[in-house]
Scaffold this motif. Structure first.
Motif, PDB file in Angstrom:
ATOM      1  N   SER A  72      34.523  89.649  66.791  1.00 42.05           N
ATOM      2  CA  SER A  72      34.389  91.054  67.168  1.00 42.05           C
ATOM      3  C   SER A  72      33.844  91.955  66.061  1.00 42.05           C
ATOM      4  O   SER A  72      33.732  91.548  64.907  1.00 42.05           O
ATOM      5  N   ALA A  73      33.541  93.187  66.457  1.00 45.48           N
ATOM      6  CA  ALA A  73      32.930  94.188  65.568  1.00 45.48           C
ATOM      7  C   ALA A  73      33.984  95.192  65.090  1.00 45.48           C
ATOM      8  O   ALA A  73      35.113  95.206  65.573  1.00 45.48           O
ATOM      9  N   TRP A  74      33.573  96.068  64.172  1.00 49.10           N
ATOM     10  CA  TRP A  74      34.525  96.995  63.546  1.00 49.10           C
ATOM     11  C   TRP A  74      34.419  98.415  64.075  1.00 49.10           C
ATOM     12  O   TRP A  74      35.252  99.258  63.770  1.00 49.10           O
ATOM     13  N   GLY A 132      38.936  86.860  57.474  1.00 52.98           N
ATOM     14  CA  GLY A 132      37.781  86.354  56.728  1.00 52.98           C
ATOM     15  C   GLY A 132      36.469  86.901  57.271  1.00 52.98           C
ATOM     16  O   GLY A 132      36.444  87.606  58.286  1.00 52.98           O
ATOM     17  N   PHE A 155      31.427  87.303  72.009  1.00 52.45           N
ATOM     18  CA  PHE A 155      31.015  87.921  70.748  1.00 52.45           C
ATOM     19  C   PHE A 155      30.641  89.378  70.966  1.00 52.45           C
ATOM     20  O   PHE A 155      29.944  89.720  71.925  1.00 52.45           O
ATOM     21  N   THR A 156      31.083  90.235  70.059  1.00 58.02           N
ATOM     22  CA  THR A 156      30.597  91.614  70.021  1.00 58.02           C
ATOM     23  C   THR A 156      30.076  91.864  68.619  1.00 58.02           C
ATOM     24  O   THR A 156      30.808  91.672  67.646  1.00 58.02           O
ATOM     25  N   SER A 190      26.068  92.483  66.234  1.00 58.15           N
ATOM     26  CA  SER A 190      24.631  92.770  66.192  1.00 58.15           C
ATOM     27  C   SER A 190      23.824  91.673  66.892  1.00 58.15           C
ATOM     28  O   SER A 190      24.290  90.534  67.037  1.00 58.15           O
ATOM     29  N   ILE A 235      24.801  82.880  66.641  1.00 61.16           N
ATOM     30  CA  ILE A 235      25.938  82.239  67.330  1.00 61.16           C
ATOM     31  C   ILE A 235      25.445  81.516  68.585  1.00 61.16           C
ATOM     32  O   ILE A 235      25.845  80.384  68.859  1.00 61.16           O
ATOM     33  N   GLU A 266      27.925  90.796  73.590  1.00 56.20           N
ATOM     34  CA  GLU A 266      27.852  92.267  73.709  1.00 56.20           C
ATOM     35  C   GLU A 266      27.210  92.752  72.419  1.00 56.20           C
ATOM     36  O   GLU A 266      27.856  92.762  71.370  1.00 56.20           O
ATOM     37  N   CYS A 303      27.783 101.354  69.866  1.00 53.81           N
ATOM     38  CA  CYS A 303      26.740 100.520  70.462  1.00 53.81           C
ATOM     39  C   CYS A 303      25.939 101.335  71.466  1.00 53.81           C
ATOM     40  O   CYS A 303      24.753 101.108  71.651  1.00 53.81           O
ATOM     41  N   ARG A 329      30.069 100.628  56.554  1.00 57.32           N
ATOM     42  CA  ARG A 329      29.413  99.688  55.632  1.00 57.32           C
ATOM     43  C   ARG A 329      28.345 100.470  54.881  1.00 57.32           C
ATOM     44  O   ARG A 329      27.341 100.864  55.479  1.00 57.32           O
ATOM     45  N   PHE A 347      22.299 102.888  63.936  1.00 56.83           N
ATOM     46  CA  PHE A 347      23.743 102.724  63.726  1.00 56.83           C
ATOM     47  C   PHE A 347      24.229 103.609  62.572  1.00 56.83           C
ATOM     48  O   PHE A 347      24.898 103.169  61.648  1.00 56.83           O
ATOM     49  N   LEU A 356      20.883  98.445  76.636  1.00 53.35           N
ATOM     50  CA  LEU A 356      22.315  98.646  76.860  1.00 53.35           C
ATOM     51  C   LEU A 356      22.561  99.816  77.824  1.00 53.35           C
ATOM     52  O   LEU A 356      23.083  99.629  78.921  1.00 53.35           O
ATOM     53  N   TRP A 376      30.330  96.538  81.608  1.00 51.94           N
ATOM     54  CA  TRP A 376      29.674  96.891  80.346  1.00 51.94           C
ATOM     55  C   TRP A 376      28.808  95.697  79.970  1.00 51.94           C
ATOM     56  O   TRP A 376      29.307  94.652  79.580  1.00 51.94           O
TER      57      TRP A 376
HETATM   58  P1  NDP Z   1      27.925  91.820  62.991  1.00 53.22           P
HETATM   59  O1  NDP Z   1      26.989  91.114  63.873  1.00 53.22           O
HETATM   60  O2  NDP Z   1      27.575  92.000  61.571  1.00 53.22           O
HETATM   61  O3  NDP Z   1      29.352  91.068  62.978  1.00 53.22           O
HETATM   62  C1  NDP Z   1      30.103  90.853  64.154  1.00 53.22           C
HETATM   63  C2  NDP Z   1      31.142  89.778  63.892  1.00 53.22           C
HETATM   64  O4  NDP Z   1      30.518  88.513  63.667  1.00 53.22           O
HETATM   65  C3  NDP Z   1      32.002  90.045  62.664  1.00 53.22           C
HETATM   66  O5  NDP Z   1      33.322  89.650  62.940  1.00 53.22           O
HETATM   67  C4  NDP Z   1      31.332  89.147  61.633  1.00 53.22           C
HETATM   68  O6  NDP Z   1      32.176  88.830  60.558  1.00 53.22           O
HETATM   69  C5  NDP Z   1      31.023  87.933  62.475  1.00 53.22           C
HETATM   70  N1  NDP Z   1      29.988  87.048  61.945  1.00 53.22           N
HETATM   71  C6  NDP Z   1      28.979  87.334  61.086  1.00 53.22           C
HETATM   72  N2  NDP Z   1      28.198  86.237  60.900  1.00 53.22           N
HETATM   73  C7  NDP Z   1      28.721  85.243  61.658  1.00 53.22           C
HETATM   74  C8  NDP Z   1      28.353  83.880  61.908  1.00 53.22           C
HETATM   75  N3  NDP Z   1      27.263  83.328  61.350  1.00 53.22           N
HETATM   76  N4  NDP Z   1      29.115  83.162  62.753  1.00 53.22           N
HETATM   77  C9  NDP Z   1      30.196  83.696  63.349  1.00 53.22           C
HETATM   78  N5  NDP Z   1      30.603  84.988  63.151  1.00 53.22           N
HETATM   79  C10 NDP Z   1      29.860  85.750  62.325  1.00 53.22           C
HETATM   80  O7  NDP Z   1      28.210  93.210  63.672  1.00 53.22           O
HETATM   81  P2  NDP Z   1      29.087  94.422  63.172  1.00 53.22           P
HETATM   82  O8  NDP Z   1      30.504  93.989  63.008  1.00 53.22           O
HETATM   83  O9  NDP Z   1      28.423  95.080  62.009  1.00 53.22           O
HETATM   84  O10 NDP Z   1      29.060  95.398  64.432  1.00 53.22           O
HETATM   85  C11 NDP Z   1      28.019  96.291  64.679  1.00 53.22           C
HETATM   86  C12 NDP Z   1      27.128  95.802  65.783  1.00 53.22           C
HETATM   87  O11 NDP Z   1      27.896  95.547  66.941  1.00 53.22           O
HETATM   88  C13 NDP Z   1      26.090  96.823  66.202  1.00 53.22           C
HETATM   89  O12 NDP Z   1      24.861  96.182  66.426  1.00 53.22           O
HETATM   90  C14 NDP Z   1      26.660  97.356  67.513  1.00 53.22           C
HETATM   91  O13 NDP Z   1      25.704  97.928  68.367  1.00 53.22           O
HETATM   92  C15 NDP Z   1      27.296  96.123  68.084  1.00 53.22           C
HETATM   93  N6  NDP Z   1      28.295  96.461  69.086  1.00 53.22           N
HETATM   94  C16 NDP Z   1      28.042  96.182  70.404  1.00 53.22           C
HETATM   95  C17 NDP Z   1      28.938  96.559  71.390  1.00 53.22           C
HETATM   96  C18 NDP Z   1      28.686  96.275  72.833  1.00 53.22           C
HETATM   97  O14 NDP Z   1      29.636  96.365  73.601  1.00 53.22           O
HETATM   98  N7  NDP Z   1      27.477  95.961  73.259  1.00 53.22           N
HETATM   99  C19 NDP Z   1      30.170  97.261  71.035  1.00 53.22           C
HETATM  100  C20 NDP Z   1      30.354  97.478  69.642  1.00 53.22           C
HETATM  101  C21 NDP Z   1      29.432  97.088  68.701  1.00 53.22           C
HETATM  102  P3  NDP Z   1      32.261  89.830  59.284  1.00 53.22           P
HETATM  103  O15 NDP Z   1      31.965  91.204  59.693  1.00 53.22           O
HETATM  104  O16 NDP Z   1      33.655  89.692  58.874  1.00 53.22           O
HETATM  105  O17 NDP Z   1      31.248  89.316  58.332  1.00 53.22           O
END
Ligand code: NDP
Length: 460
Positions: A129-131, A186, A204-205, A207, A214, A228, A266, A310, A366, A392, A430
């Motif tokens: 998930s995302a933050w 982690g 997965f939510t 980028s 993934i 997502e 998002c 970030r 973003f 979206l 969604w």
């Molecule tokens: P990221 O893609 O950077 O990370 C998302 C998750 O994936 C985090 O938990 C990250 O870990 C993990 N991750 C990173 N690399 C890998 C890998 N190779 N394998 C498995 N997991 C991995 O996104 P953000 O967290 O920065 O979130 C922002 C993005 O999310 C924006 O693009 C936004 O638009 C989108 N978003 C979409 C939504 C929707 O509903 N469509 C809703 C909310 C956000 P870690 O961060 O710990 O490195």
């Protein structure tokens, strides 16, 4: 892992990261727990989520503070997210039984044949998930997953880990067994370790860039994969708003849609197209609205704009600004980094004279930044709105409903907004298109995502 406050750089807490072997152990435990969890009556699983909801209500202030400390989200917006969560939880609690009901599609005594469809859980779900809205995007997955009898391994973003651990605490306190929902600590490598397990689905939510990685990593495994992802969400302001809400109100509403949560949504408004007849008036109200946003410490109740979660994103925004300016854009407001230690955010930025050749109008920003483009007519607006890899949401502001409906039928997006933007409803799917993702959360479709069908052919 060091959890730090993005507003002041202070260390909040140090945590021990999961390792490949601890991830494996959590996976094995989730696998063992799944049958028993699924075998419990739905009413018991519903009662757990209801208790979880009561825990969220009871602890709202504490949870809001934790989220604000680790993400920099303005405290009032953290509280709003937790309040908004309650309606989503109610929706899932109320709707799951209806969705899971077996459906008899044929019952023919003459042929002595009965055909029935039942739904079964997928098994063990990986939720990465995302933050930016950790409570929303996390619970969109693990709540319906748990209600439908799956066990879940939740990998929060490293930027929302303390919040993720709070989700675990409240679910366990509410009666969800610790093996049925576990939280990983982690970064991306821990997410990768999770993907190595024999999971039955990845939700997965995040980028598009990570979503693509993934998808490629699990592509051949024939498991449920749902994405997502990000957006470059457009709105079009038609000239007839003067006969309805008025240009000022629409400018204020769309500025909020672009800048809420520091633009880190998002579905934030990321591109604005304005009919030439009202362009100057709209831009003037828009800029005034953005100038009026209160910037400050995220912990302060009055703050509307705070810091980027970030700080690496500042360089992305600066690159988009430089690219736009080099191609003829004009900065109407902002454009510079601000805050201590090389910057914690960028000034709220409004860019004019933009066009589709610019990264600012193509790539997800973003952040607190927006490009506004003048258009001749509806046809040009629609064509520009669809000029994106993302899909979206898309919004049309106009007074004539038929005009709005006709335009929205033509947009390539999973959510269509008429006279609103940056909005999510638990009752509606969604779902992104193109680089915005595959599959749906929320609505009954977002419950069906966590089950698989079994078709029963019974003769006799
Ligand atoms: P990221 O893609 O950077 O990370 C998302 C998750 O994936 C985090 O938990 C990250 O870990 C993990 N991750 C990173 N690399 C890998 C890998 N190779 N394998 C498995 N997991 C991995 O996104 P953000 O967290 O920065 O979130 C922002 C993005 O999310 C924006 O693009 C936004 O638009 C989108 N978003 C979409 C939504 C929707 O509903 N469509 C809703 C909310 C956000 P870690 O961060 O710990 O490195």
């Amino acid at each position: 892992m060091k959890v730090t406050n993005p507003a002041n750089g202070k260390l909040i807490q140090e945590l021990k990261d999961d390792t490949l072997s601890s991830v494996e152990a959590k996976y094995q435990a989730a696998r063992r727990a799944q049958g028993a969890w699924a075998a419990r009556p739905l009413s018991e699983r519903q009662a757990c989520i209801e208790k979880f909801k009561q825990g969220v209500i009871r602890d709202t202030e504490k949870l809001a503070r934790i989220m604000t400390d680790e993400t920099g989200k303005p405290i009032s917006q953290s509280r709003n997210e937790l309040k908004g969560l309650i309606g989503r939880l109610d929706f899932f609690i109320e709707s799951t039984a209806k969705v899971l009901k077996p459906e008899v599609v044929l019952d023919d005594p003459a042929q002595k044949l009965k055909e029935t469809i039942t739904l079964e859980p997928l098994g063990v779900i990986a939720n990465i998930s995302a933050w930016n809205y950790p409570w929303f995007v996390g619970s969109n997955v693990y709540v319906p997953a748990l209600l439908t009898g799956n066990t879940v391994i939740y990998k929060p973003s490293e930027f929302a880990t303390l919040t993720g651990l709070e989700m675990g605490r409240l679910l366990h306190e509410a009666g969800v067994p610790s093996d049925a929902f576990s939280v990983l600590v982690g970064g991306g490598e821990v997410g990768q370790a999770l993907l190595k397990q024999k999971i039955d689905g990845v939700f997965f939510t995040g980028s598009y860039a990570t979503g693509k990685k993934i998808s490629e990593a699990v592509g051949g495994r024939m498991i449920r994969v749902q994405m997502e992802l990000g957006g470059k969400d457009p709105v079009y302001i038609a000239d007839d708003v003067v006969n309805g809400a008025g240009v000022k109100a629409v400018a204020e509403g769309t500025a909020d849609g672009a800048f809420y949560n520091n633009g880190q949504s998002c579905c934030a408004v990321e591109r604005i197209y304005v009919h030439e007849k009202i362009y100057d008036e709209y831009v003037s109200h828009f800029v005034k609205t953005v100038e009026g946003f209160v910037s400050g410490d995220p912990a302060d109740d009055k703050t509307y704009l705070s810091v980027l979660t970030r700080s690496q994103q500042i360089a992305v925004l600066e690159d988009q600004i430089a690219d736009a300016v080099a191609k003829g854009a004009k900065i109407a407001l902002g454009g510079k980094r601000k805050g201590p230690n090389g910057g914690t955010t960028i000034e709220p930025t409004v860019v004019l004279n933009v066009n589709s050749s610019m990264k600012l109008m193509q790539e997800e920003s973003f952040g607190p930044m927006i490009g506004i483009q003048k258009v001749r007519d509806d046809a040009e607006a629609l064509s520009l709105m669809n000029d994106s890899e993302y899909g979206l949401t898309a919004g049309i502001f106009c007074t004539d409903r038929t005009r709005g409906k006709n335009l929205l039928e033509g947009v390539h997006a999973g959510s269509a907004y008429w006279n609103c933007c940056d909005r999510v409803s638990p009752r509606l799917p969604w779902a992104g298109r193109g680089h915005s993702g595959v599959g749906a959360t929320l609505s009954t479709y977002g419950i069906l995502a966590f089950v698989q069908t079994k078709g029963w052919h019974e003769r006799g």
